[in-house]
Design a protein around this motif. Structure first.
Motif, PDB file in Angstrom:
ATOM      1  N   GLN A  99      -5.037  19.071  -0.493  1.00 59.45           N
ATOM      2  CA  GLN A  99      -5.410  17.853  -1.205  1.00 59.45           C
ATOM      3  C   GLN A  99      -4.377  16.759  -0.943  1.00 59.45           C
ATOM      4  OE1 GLN A  99      -6.046  19.249  -5.182  1.00 59.45           O
ATOM      5  NE2 GLN A  99      -3.916  19.707  -5.581  1.00 59.45           N
ATOM      6  N   PHE A 100      -4.862  15.498  -0.960  1.00 59.13           N
ATOM      7  CA  PHE A 100      -4.050  14.360  -0.555  1.00 59.13           C
ATOM      8  C   PHE A 100      -4.236  13.225  -1.554  1.00 59.13           C
ATOM      9  CE2 PHE A 100      -5.130  16.842   3.116  1.00 59.13           C
ATOM     10  CZ  PHE A 100      -3.938  16.926   3.832  1.00 59.13           C
ATOM     11  N   ASP A 101      -3.125  12.684  -2.048  1.00 60.46           N
ATOM     12  CA  ASP A 101      -3.155  11.586  -3.011  1.00 60.46           C
ATOM     13  C   ASP A 101      -3.735  10.329  -2.367  1.00 60.46           C
ATOM     14  OD1 ASP A 101      -1.795  10.673  -5.776  1.00 60.46           O
ATOM     15  OD2 ASP A 101      -1.611   9.076  -4.289  1.00 60.46           O
ATOM     16  N   PHE A 102      -4.606   9.623  -3.111  1.00 57.76           N
ATOM     17  CA  PHE A 102      -5.227   8.403  -2.596  1.00 57.76           C
ATOM     18  C   PHE A 102      -4.268   7.208  -2.596  1.00 57.76           C
ATOM     19  CE2 PHE A 102      -9.356  10.427  -3.915  1.00 57.76           C
ATOM     20  CZ  PHE A 102      -9.951  10.401  -2.666  1.00 57.76           C
ATOM     21  N   GLY A 103      -3.119   7.351  -3.211  1.00 53.89           N
ATOM     22  CA  GLY A 103      -2.199   6.233  -3.297  1.00 53.89           C
ATOM     23  C   GLY A 103      -2.583   5.290  -4.427  1.00 53.89           C
ATOM     24  N   LEU A 104      -2.074   4.056  -4.365  1.00 54.58           N
ATOM     25  CA  LEU A 104      -2.287   3.086  -5.432  1.00 54.58           C
ATOM     26  C   LEU A 104      -3.254   1.995  -5.001  1.00 54.58           C
ATOM     27  CD1 LEU A 104       1.439   2.624  -6.585  1.00 54.58           C
ATOM     28  CD2 LEU A 104      -0.263   4.254  -7.461  1.00 54.58           C
ATOM     29  N   SER A 105      -3.932   1.407  -5.988  1.00 56.67           N
ATOM     30  CA  SER A 105      -4.834   0.291  -5.699  1.00 56.67           C
ATOM     31  C   SER A 105      -4.021  -0.916  -5.234  1.00 56.67           C
ATOM     32  CB  SER A 105      -5.646  -0.082  -6.947  1.00 56.67           C
ATOM     33  OG  SER A 105      -4.782  -0.397  -8.037  1.00 56.67           O
ATOM     34  N   GLY A 106      -4.635  -1.732  -4.384  1.00 60.51           N
ATOM     35  CA  GLY A 106      -3.958  -2.884  -3.825  1.00 60.51           C
ATOM     36  C   GLY A 106      -4.076  -4.113  -4.709  1.00 60.51           C
TER      37      GLY A 106
END
Length: 211
Positions: free
Chosen positions: A127-134
């Motif tokens: 599983q991979f984190d989607f990161g943060l919204s821009g």
């Protein structure tokens, strides 16, 4: 001579494996599907039917499209799961992004892309984190380049999204678990044939030498 040809063919196959053209979904018409399949770039993509999936361009998705999307991509919406039929090849990677139902505050965390790979030796889960919204309140595609599965021969991949629940967990939500994928990096069908031909030629050469 035959040994040299075999080495050349195998080397060419390895080179193409490393530089195969990605599946971009630009070769098919925009379409939605649920509980059924589409084919793009020789890869069969099946929706679980838990939600629905759609292939289209950023313009069609409007304000919720990933910020850096180009061309068409596949969006799995309303908790849909997507399965890629790969037929026993190495999976090289893909681009993925979280898709929120509406733009939200910048700098927000969403959840993770979950990948369950069925291989010739068992199931591998990553599983991979989607990161943060821009700045616009939406997410961007990020690249997953793998040694994810090492040299495992992958028969199928199932992709889902989970959302952080604020309690340290990550859960699937019936309406909010959504993601986009693009640029699937798998060997092309011609590459597999070339590699198999090289292996066959090497085997034939060894048999001739042993006679």
């Amino acid at each position: 001579m035959k040994r040299a040809l075999a080495a050349l063919a195998l080397g060419a196959g390895t080179s193409i494996l490393a530089h195969s053209s990605p599946v971009t979904f630009d070769d098919i018409l925009p379409q939605g599907f649920s509980g059924s399949s589409i084919v793009s770039g020789g890869v069969t993509v099946t929706s679980s039917g838990e939600g629905f999936s759609n292939v289209d361009s950023a313009m069609a998705y409007g304000a919720i499209a990933p910020e850096n999307s180009t061309g068409q991509f596949l969006a799995a919406l309303n908790n849909d799961a997507i399965t890629l039929a790969l037929g026993g090849v190495r999976f090289l990677g893909l681009d993925a992004a979280f898709i929120a139902p509406v733009p939200i505050a910048p700098g927000a965390a969403a959840g993770m892309l979950q990948i369950a790979a069925t291989t010739t030796t068992g199931t591998i889960f990553e599983q991979f984190d989607f990161g943060l919204s821009g700045a616009n309140g939406v997410w961007s595609f990020f690249s997953i380049d793998t040694d994810l599965l090492g040299s495992s021969a992958v028969t199928s991949l199932t992709l889902t999204a989970c959302l952080y629940d604020g309690l340290g967990g990550c859960i699937r939500d019936a309406s909010l678990s959504q993601f986009g994928i693009d640029n699937l990096r798998v060997p092309e069908p011609g590459t597999i044939s070339l590699v198999l031909a090289a292996i066959g030629l090497m085997t034939f050469t060894r048999r001739r030498q042993s006679v």
